[in-house]
Design a protein around this motif. Structure first.
Motif, PDB file in Angstrom:
ATOM      1  N   HIS A 126       4.779 -27.674  56.773  1.00 41.56           N
ATOM      2  CA  HIS A 126       5.703 -27.603  57.908  1.00 41.56           C
ATOM      3  C   HIS A 126       6.348 -26.216  57.943  1.00 41.56           C
ATOM      4  O   HIS A 126       6.243 -25.451  56.983  1.00 41.56           O
ATOM      5  CB  HIS A 126       6.790 -28.679  57.794  1.00 41.56           C
ATOM      6  CG  HIS A 126       7.688 -28.496  56.604  1.00 41.56           C
ATOM      7  ND1 HIS A 126       7.324 -28.889  55.334  1.00 41.56           N
ATOM      8  CD2 HIS A 126       8.911 -27.915  56.467  1.00 41.56           C
ATOM      9  CE1 HIS A 126       8.283 -28.580  54.483  1.00 41.56           C
ATOM     10  NE2 HIS A 126       9.272 -27.972  55.144  1.00 41.56           N
ATOM     11  N   ASP A 128      10.254 -24.668  58.611  1.00 44.23           N
ATOM     12  CA  ASP A 128      11.616 -25.224  58.669  1.00 44.23           C
ATOM     13  C   ASP A 128      12.263 -25.024  60.032  1.00 44.23           C
ATOM     14  O   ASP A 128      13.023 -25.871  60.499  1.00 44.23           O
ATOM     15  CB  ASP A 128      12.492 -24.585  57.583  1.00 44.23           C
ATOM     16  CG  ASP A 128      12.102 -25.076  56.194  1.00 44.23           C
ATOM     17  OD1 ASP A 128      11.376 -26.086  56.091  1.00 44.23           O
ATOM     18  OD2 ASP A 128      12.526 -24.434  55.208  1.00 44.23           O
ATOM     19  N   HIS A 188       4.799 -24.101  54.798  1.00 48.98           N
ATOM     20  CA  HIS A 188       4.857 -24.361  53.356  1.00 48.98           C
ATOM     21  C   HIS A 188       4.786 -25.852  53.105  1.00 48.98           C
ATOM     22  O   HIS A 188       5.008 -26.658  54.010  1.00 48.98           O
ATOM     23  CB  HIS A 188       6.123 -23.756  52.746  1.00 48.98           C
ATOM     24  CG  HIS A 188       7.391 -24.256  53.367  1.00 48.98           C
ATOM     25  ND1 HIS A 188       7.851 -23.814  54.584  1.00 48.98           N
ATOM     26  CD2 HIS A 188       8.288 -25.185  52.957  1.00 48.98           C
ATOM     27  CE1 HIS A 188       8.987 -24.429  54.887  1.00 48.98           C
ATOM     28  NE2 HIS A 188       9.267 -25.286  53.907  1.00 48.98           N
TER      29      HIS A 188
HETATM   30 FE   LIG Z   1      10.662 -26.749  54.158  1.00 47.98          FE
END
Ligand SMILES: [Fe+2]
Ligand SMILES: O=C(O)CCC(=O)C(=O)O
Length: 209
Positions: A126, A128, A188
């Motif tokens: 994903h 952030d 990540h």
């Molecule tokens: Fe994350």
């Protein structure tokens, strides 16, 4: 209470990497004793049932989804947290100011939670702050696992902003390892962990722009 727990020399080195590569990893930014105390607190809180299954998505569609994200979290609160938590928040405030001095990010605040991934837990790939549309600017993670070994899994896999299939680095979540990266750039993932995996995660935010 000690004012400053951060090793500023090591932080400066991280900032050089952050400037050059938009991410950085280091150990010995926070002292071992401080990290051990935070690890103990996270463990105790989890044993007492204080951490909650993390949820995913926006408020209307919030679901608990172990497939995507397997961790339990507890947000740190300035008013209700322990002295140790307040001490950590004070360090984040030092960090916020230093990030602003070095990178002119206009960071006004930060948020941070303990996270514990039970064995079998991970977090799918994903970003952030997807497409840079949110207020999160810089992600940090401080790992709290004193006896981590290679076979325990739970690595943080960091992928290229240009190619989400290109692996840039895998970070072992060892006690004291500290990671910073631009929240809007890096896909990540937390690899499946075989042991309980403890950390403090958070985001420095600019809510104004
Ligand atoms: Fe994350
Ligand atoms: O714990 C990690 O290594 C990363 C956690 C993460 O990606 C998140 O909480 O958004």
């Amino acid at each position: 209470m000690k004012q400053n727990q951060i090793n500023l020399t090591n932080l400066d080195r991280m900032f050089d990497d952050l400037a050059d590569h938009h991410w950085a990893v280091a150990s010995e930014v926070f002292s071992e004793d401080f990290c051990l105390a935070l690890a103990q607190e996270c463990q105790n809180l989890h044993s007492a049932g204080a951490l909650n299954k993390a949820s995913i998505g926006h408020s209307a569609t919030k679901t608990v989804n172990a497939e995507i994200r397997g961790d339990f979290t507890l947000w740190l609160e300035q008013d209700t947290g322990s002295d140790l938590q307040k001490q950590f928040l004070a360090q984040l405030e030092v960090l916020r100011q230093k990030l602003n001095e070095n990178f002119y990010l206009g960071l006004q605040r930060f948020e941070s939670h303990f996270a514990l991934y039970p064995p079998g837990g991970g977090y799918d790939k994903h970003i952030d702050n997807h497409r840079g549309s949110g207020a999160r600017r810089i992600t940090f993670i401080l790992y709290l696992n004193a006896h981590w070994q290679k076979g325990d899994g739970g690595e943080l896999s960091l992928y290229s902003p240009e190619d989400e299939n290109l692996l840039l680095a895998q970070v072992q979540p060892r006690l004291g390892t500290f990671v910073l990266f631009r929240s809007d750039l890096f896909p990540h993932q937390v690899e499946k962990s075989h042991s309980p995996r403890l950390s403090l995660t958070g985001w420095f935010r600019n809510d104004a722009s």
